[in-house]
Design a protein around this motif. Structure first.
Motif, mmCIF file in Angstrom:
data_model
loop_
_atom_site.group_PDB
_atom_site.id
_atom_site.type_symbol
_atom_site.label_atom_id
_atom_site.label_comp_id
_atom_site.label_asym_id
_atom_site.label_seq_id
_atom_site.Cartn_x
_atom_site.Cartn_y
_atom_site.Cartn_z
ATOM 1 N N UNK A 167 40.819 32.745 35.489
ATOM 2 C CA UNK A 167 41.441 32.492 36.689
ATOM 3 C C UNK A 167 41.159 31.459 37.674
ATOM 4 N N UNK A 168 41.902 30.586 38.111
ATOM 5 C CA UNK A 168 41.546 29.554 39.166
ATOM 6 C C UNK A 168 40.898 30.037 40.431
ATOM 7 N N UNK A 169 41.425 31.416 40.810
ATOM 8 C CA UNK A 169 40.923 31.969 42.025
ATOM 9 C C UNK A 169 41.075 33.544 41.763
ATOM 10 N N UNK A 170 40.134 34.096 42.557
ATOM 11 C CA UNK A 170 40.496 35.738 42.429
ATOM 12 C C UNK A 170 40.159 36.116 43.969
ATOM 13 N N UNK A 171 41.159 37.431 44.173
ATOM 14 C CA UNK A 171 40.958 38.018 45.387
ATOM 15 C C UNK A 171 40.624 39.677 45.128
ATOM 16 N N UNK A 172 39.645 39.987 45.487
ATOM 17 C CA UNK A 172 38.976 41.264 45.516
ATOM 18 C C UNK A 172 39.365 42.149 46.755
#
Length: 206
Positions: A167-172
């Motif tokens: 992924x380019x970015x992750x949101x946890x």
């Protein structure tokens, strides 16, 4: 304040009950996009090969049902080119594909239905759920293909390491406190001006 730029792959990671699917549903309501739910409703009595605008031979397991013999010339006990989607609808069970195979069929169906379009926001809810490890590379390869033309927002509680890597970015999202959200941009694309937290070790965000 989430921004998704052209070609981005965004992963949403969190435990059961943390609000991942709720987040996707909100995105779907606010934006025109292609949304695939974890338990997407399909008509189980339809033959896979008769699904409109769908080529089942592109499924990684289709030879299991389409070929009369296996390697070495032995008879294929699973041969069934007329196999149905399968599953339960209105309390009635129809034999057909396994749960994991149906998940991959839905994923491949979306991929085929969107390959002639451009710049769609494709929202995927748990595409890895119910899929065995040997088919994870297939899904990731298809995600890479889809990313060339579309933007992808995906949530998962399975194969988190694989998703984080690609992924380019992750949101946890915290399962305990949904107001705590961790933004991370481990692999920023040099061509994208992401609106993400610049802190390399960000903390919880409201």
């Amino acid at each position: 304040n989430l921004r998704i730029d052209e070609g981005d792959r965004i992963g949403v990671i969190g435990h059961n009950g943390s609000g991942k699917t709720t987040f996707l549903e909100d995105v779907h309501k606010l934006h025109k996009c292609c949304y695939v739910r974890q338990y997407h409703t399909v008509r189980p009595y339809i033959q896979v090969r008769k699904i409109p605008n769908f080529e089942p031979s592109r499924l990684p397991y289709w030879d299991l049902y389409a070929k009369k013999t296996v390697e070495g010339g032995a008879k294929n006990a699973s041969y069934n080119p007329a196999i149905k989607i399968g599953g339960t609808m209105a309390g009635e069970f129809t034999a057909g594909l396994s749960g994991g195979q149906r998940k991959m069929m839905l994923f491949e169906l979306v991929r085929q239905r969107t390959e002639s379009s451009n710049d769609l926001l494709i929202v995927l809810d748990e595409p890895f759920a119910g899929v065995t490890d040997d088919f994870v590379p297939y899904i990731m390869e298809r995600l890479d293909e889809m990313r060339i033309k579309h933007n992808i927002l995906l949530v998962t509680n399975d194969h988190v390491a694989a998703l984080t890597k690609m992924a380019d970015s992750t949101i946890t999202v915290s399962a305990i406190d949904r107001s705590k959200v961790l933004l991370n941009n481990p692999n920023p694309s040099p061509n994208h001006n992401h609106n993400h937290n610049p802190n390399p070790n960000p903390g919880p965000y409201p």
